[in-house]
Write a protein that holds these residues in place. Structure first.
Motif, mmCIF file in Angstrom:
data_model
loop_
_atom_site.group_PDB
_atom_site.id
_atom_site.type_symbol
_atom_site.label_atom_id
_atom_site.label_comp_id
_atom_site.label_asym_id
_atom_site.label_seq_id
_atom_site.Cartn_x
_atom_site.Cartn_y
_atom_site.Cartn_z
ATOM 1 N N HIS A 182 2.331 -3.614 7.708
ATOM 2 C CA HIS A 182 1.110 -3.397 6.950
ATOM 3 C C HIS A 182 0.010 -4.315 7.501
ATOM 4 O O HIS A 182 -0.518 -5.187 6.807
ATOM 5 N N TRP A 187 -3.980 -0.577 7.850
ATOM 6 C CA TRP A 187 -4.840 -0.224 6.725
ATOM 7 C C TRP A 187 -6.118 0.461 7.180
ATOM 8 O O TRP A 187 -6.674 1.289 6.447
ATOM 9 N N ASN A 191 -6.945 3.860 5.321
ATOM 10 C CA ASN A 191 -8.092 3.853 4.419
ATOM 11 C C ASN A 191 -9.212 4.803 4.812
ATOM 12 O O ASN A 191 -10.241 4.855 4.123
ATOM 13 N N ARG A 217 0.550 -1.297 -2.919
ATOM 14 C CA ARG A 217 0.506 -1.122 -1.469
ATOM 15 C C ARG A 217 1.846 -1.406 -0.803
ATOM 16 O O ARG A 217 2.328 -0.626 -0.007
#
Length: 221
Positions: A182, A187, A191, A217
């Motif tokens: 992650h 992200w 996103n 998350r």
């Protein structure tokens, strides 16, 4: 049961959008099986709750595997049957338009579409999983990915959820095909999905309401 025709009596409850309100209801007074559309799987449990605060409105919403219908405390049993049937039908109709893909084939096809739409413009190619399946043994995560094999798995708990929530988890797992951790890069890939924050909030709210784990998350997988 046929719906009433003609002008509604102003003294009778008005029908609201099934998603309009989720006030704290009075204790459970009755439950039964609703009628699911043909081919939509088993009928959901229908939970009817009466609220002293309600005067004229009727609201229905999905709560895990049940459909909850909130009605005024003083509504008659005859009116209850009419309005509950109508509101359950509204919830099921809305879900049929926005529900997640039911089978593995449809789920895999949706994953390919999301990869092409959101990841290909960023990476120059669309990551392709080797398999995308619903699984019933994943109760602590919404989704998981094995980058070495390219396998993506989504929890069956998500099947009643809106398609935009499932799309978010699918995209999350697709991003893991190119970025295992992650990281910031991960992200950035995820996103770009317009409903990312909304979907995360939905999963967190579902967890809080049901008392289950698997939201947030880090728990998507």
């Amino acid at each position: 049961m046929a719906r009433r025709s003609g002008r509604r009596d102003p003294a009778q409850p008005s029908l609201l959008d099934p998603t309009a309100e989720t006030e704290a209801p009075s204790p459970l007074v009755s439950s039964g099986a609703g009628a699911a559309p043909d081919g939509a799987g088993p009928a959901p449990t229908v939970v009817v709750r009466r609220s002293a605060r309600r005067k004229r409105t009727v609201t229905a919403y999905r709560e895990a595997d049940s459909i909850v219908v909130l009605i005024p405390q003083r509504m008659t049993k005859a009116d209850e049957r009419v309005y509950v049937e109508d509101m359950v039908a509204k919830v099921l109709a809305r879900e049929s338009r926005t529900a997640a893909p039911r089978g593995d084939v449809a789920l895999a096809e949706r994953a390919r579409e999301l990869s092409e739409r959101y990841l290909a413009p960023q990476l120059g190619h669309a990551p392709e999983p080797s398999s995308v399946t619903w699984v019933t043994n994943q109760n602590h995560r919404w989704g998981s990915c094995t980058p070495s094999s390219g396998a993506i798995r989504l929890s069956h708990r998500m099947q009643p959820m809106p398609s935009w929530v499932v799309d978010y988890v699918l995209l999350h797992e697709l991003a893991h095909l190119v970025e295992a951790s992650h990281s910031r890069r991960f992200w950035r890939l995820v996103n770009v999905y317009p409903e990312a924050d909304k979907a995360q909030g939905y999963l967190e709210g579902f967890q809080a309401a049901s008392g289950t784990t698997g939201a947030g998350r880090g728990d998507v997988g």
